[in-house]
Design a protein around this motif. Structure first.
Motif, PDB file in Angstrom:
ATOM      1  N   PRO A 237       0.878  -1.327   0.006  1.00 58.37           N
ATOM      2  CA  PRO A 237       0.156   0.035  -0.049  1.00 58.37           C
ATOM      3  C   PRO A 237       0.763   1.005  -0.013  1.00 58.37           C
ATOM      4  O   PRO A 237       2.124   1.245   0.510  1.00 58.37           O
ATOM      5  CB  PRO A 237      -0.711  -0.055   1.245  1.00 58.37           C
ATOM      6  N   LEU A 238       0.241   2.330  -0.534  1.00 52.96           N
ATOM      7  CA  LEU A 238       1.024   3.684  -0.634  1.00 52.96           C
ATOM      8  C   LEU A 238       0.910   4.429   0.830  1.00 52.96           C
ATOM      9  O   LEU A 238      -0.445   4.456   1.248  1.00 52.96           O
ATOM     10  CB  LEU A 238       0.483   4.425  -1.825  1.00 52.96           C
ATOM     11  N   TYR A 239       1.902   4.997   1.183  1.00 54.95           N
ATOM     12  CA  TYR A 239       1.679   5.836   2.538  1.00 54.95           C
ATOM     13  C   TYR A 239       1.716   7.298   2.096  1.00 54.95           C
ATOM     14  O   TYR A 239       2.149   7.787   1.114  1.00 54.95           O
ATOM     15  CB  TYR A 239       2.919   5.773   3.331  1.00 54.95           C
ATOM     16  N   PHE A 240       0.915   8.025   2.901  1.00 56.60           N
ATOM     17  CA  PHE A 240       0.648   9.413   2.614  1.00 56.60           C
ATOM     18  C   PHE A 240       1.203  10.146   3.841  1.00 56.60           C
ATOM     19  O   PHE A 240       1.395   9.637   4.968  1.00 56.60           O
ATOM     20  CB  PHE A 240      -0.658   9.945   2.354  1.00 56.60           C
ATOM     21  N   SER A 241       1.569  11.450   3.533  1.00 59.13           N
ATOM     22  CA  SER A 241       1.786  12.319   4.764  1.00 59.13           C
ATOM     23  C   SER A 241       0.772  13.587   4.582  1.00 59.13           C
ATOM     24  O   SER A 241      -0.001  13.623   3.630  1.00 59.13           O
ATOM     25  CB  SER A 241       3.236  12.945   4.690  1.00 59.13           C
ATOM     26  N   VAL A 242       0.937  14.523   5.350  1.00 58.91           N
ATOM     27  CA  VAL A 242       0.233  15.879   5.333  1.00 58.91           C
ATOM     28  C   VAL A 242       1.063  16.951   4.895  1.00 58.91           C
ATOM     29  O   VAL A 242       2.265  16.999   5.367  1.00 58.91           O
ATOM     30  CB  VAL A 242      -0.776  16.047   6.727  1.00 58.91           C
ATOM     31  N   LYS A 243       0.437  17.935   4.196  1.00 59.49           N
ATOM     32  CA  LYS A 243       1.266  18.740   3.343  1.00 59.49           C
ATOM     33  C   LYS A 243       1.920  19.755   4.401  1.00 59.49           C
ATOM     34  O   LYS A 243       2.925  20.577   3.983  1.00 59.49           O
ATOM     35  CB  LYS A 243       0.475  19.727   2.518  1.00 59.49           C
ATOM     36  N   TRP A 244       1.260  19.893   5.452  1.00 54.49           N
ATOM     37  CA  TRP A 244       1.757  20.968   6.416  1.00 54.49           C
ATOM     38  C   TRP A 244       3.125  20.611   7.520  1.00 54.49           C
ATOM     39  O   TRP A 244       3.214  21.109   8.466  1.00 54.49           O
ATOM     40  CB  TRP A 244       0.733  21.860   7.444  1.00 54.49           C
ATOM     41  N   GLU A 245       3.342  19.283   7.363  1.00 50.22           N
ATOM     42  CA  GLU A 245       4.420  18.741   8.293  1.00 50.22           C
ATOM     43  C   GLU A 245       5.706  18.377   7.449  1.00 50.22           C
ATOM     44  O   GLU A 245       5.590  18.795   6.626  1.00 50.22           O
ATOM     45  CB  GLU A 245       3.894  17.172   8.855  1.00 50.22           C
TER      46      GLU A 245
END
Length: 469
Positions: A237-245
């Motif tokens: 599976p693909l992991y995401f981050s959040v743009k403000w971190e």
């Protein structure tokens, strides 16, 4: 004989004289992309905005003509005339501010506007993406639901005036081409989320284009990763981050995010051509097949059927070699993984390696790059964040975090925090603990987090309105 190569049809669709052309989409339709990159840079705004594609989806569902052009000047003049204020500069300025955005497109103030919203550029691939989304995700009930949303007029008198002056698209016969259907679980999840939006009209108006953009990404990226696994297990599976971190190099969202995605879509066109060729072999199934179905069928063949199929695949390989006579095949070396013990599946891998090899040994590599660049560019402008020396990461902005959260909450007044993460994962969004902490801090800041204690089991996310979403 169970299997037979439809050589006449293959030659008709893929050969020009003695030269084979990489022309997918006849025996199996996998993606709505073309092997031509010249238009991509012209439509990046449309791929990011996605409202025009959402409008095309509505027109498909309502069977309206896709080719009608909206004339802004004529429309404004018609509104002024109907309001008995012909050529009134103040009214024209008001219409310009309230009915159009900064790009000159109609503002989505009501569901009835969607059928009139068009892309900034006339481009066949953009309309094909809309047809792809409808073919993959929408059944007859879903199409009827979209049509029903356009039946009620807004209460705002100004908006009623606007709608009364828009020239309605002419009826059209929009025959949808069938696409290979890969993920039934993803389609079920989409249907649930679509119904959540439909139950809240304001949320639907504001977020429908974002919903179909997200699910277009999820389907195409998951299918690309699945194809690159050939006959193996499910892809990681693909992991995401959040743009403000901020990210460091050891994070899962770097190692198993954009880098994994980019590596897996690189050979996308080669996989498409392999499956295009293989599906000219009759006898697999009534529907076009990809690697997963091929393996399931092959493993249940008797010895005679396996021999029969092997002859057909050998014939495909010889046709391909004949059709690419500008390639020095003497230097080609196959490298089939030792784990691939089934001779038929190994032979299909050989065909893939031949296709990859000729792209490397000819000028046709540009076509391979252009095909995958549609998915690469779309993903980069919508779901990534530059991370300096670490490159890009797959990332969600606040708008998508809120939309996905609203979908996870659904009709509930609130859900446990652990159920929220399960909802994200069910939609194909994996987040490590650090990214989750950033989201929790954000929810706390905007007063969505309800704490019974500091324990995750006693923390809740409240339902919120469309205004926040």
């Amino acid at each position: 004989m169970r299997f037979r190569l439809n050589k006449d049809l293959l030659v008709k669709n893929m050969f020009n004289g003695d030269k084979l052309s990489h022309s997918p989409g006849n025996s199996i339709r996998l993606f709505p992309f073309v092997a031509n990159r010249k238009d991509i840079k012209l439509v990046t705004d449309d791929l990011k905005d996605f409202r025009g594609i959402a409008g095309a989806c509505f027109r498909e569902c309502l069977q309206l003509n896709q080719s009608n052009i909206f004339d802004k000047t004529t429309f404004i003049n018609d509104v002024c005339e109907k309001a008995n204020a012909k050529d009134n500069p103040d009214l024209k300025e008001l219409i310009e501010k309230m009915a159009f955005n900064e790009k000159g497109q109609l503002v989505l103030f009501d569901t009835q506007i969607y059928p009139y919203v068009r892309n900034g550029n006339v481009n066949k691939t953009l309309n094909d993406i809309a047809k792809f989304i409808i073919a993959i995700y929408f059944d007859e009930d879903d199409r009827a639901s979209l049509k029903k949303l356009t039946d009620s007029d807004p209460e705002n008198l100004f908006y009623k005036l606007i709608l009364s002056c828009i020239k309605k698209p002419e009826p059209g016969i929009n025959n949808l081409e069938p696409y290979y259907q890969a993920s039934s679980d993803l389609r079920k999840q989409f249907k649930n989320d679509l119904h959540t939006l439909i139950s809240d009209k304001d949320l639907f108006v504001d977020q429908f284009h974002q919903l179909i953009k997200f699910y277009f990404f999820k389907y195409t990226s998951e299918l690309a990763l699945r194809l690159n696994m050939f006959f193996g297990e499910e892809p990681a599976p693909l992991y995401f981050s959040v743009k403000w971190e901020k990210l460091q190099g050891a994070r899962a969202s770097l190692k198993f995010g954009w880098d994994l995605f980019e590596a897996n879509i690189s050979p996308l066109f080669s996989h498409v051509i392999v499956l295009e060729l293989i599906n000219y072999i009759d006898g697999f199934a009534e529907q076009p097949v990809a690697y997963r179905e091929i393996k399931e069928i092959v493993l249940h063949l008797d010895a005679q059927e396996q021999d029969n199929l092997m002859v057909c695949i050998d014939e495909v390989i010889e046709l391909y070699r004949f059709g690419k006579q500008d390639v020095n095949w003497d230097n080609f070396r196959e490298t089939i993984p030792s784990a691939e013990q089934n001779p038929i599946l190994a032979k299909i891998r050989l065909l893939y390696q031949m296709i990859e090899y000729q792209f490397e040994e000819s000028s046709r590599g540009r076509a391979k790059l252009a095909y995958q660049e549609w998915l690469w560019e779309f993903t980069k402008i919508n779901f990534t964040k530059p991370r300096g020396k670490w490159g890009n990461s797959l990332a969600l902005g606040q708008e998508y975090v809120l939309l996905l959260t609203r979908l996870c909450v659904g009709s509930n007044e609130k859900i446990r925090l652990k159920d929220l993460w399960a909802g994200f994962q069910a939609r194909g969004v994996l987040l490590d603990s650090i990214s989750r902490d950033h989201i929790i801090q954000y929810f706390d800041k905007i007063n969505l987090l309800e704490k019974k204690s500091d324990s995750g089991d006693a923390q809740y996310i409240r339902k919120f309105s469309q205004t926040l979403a």
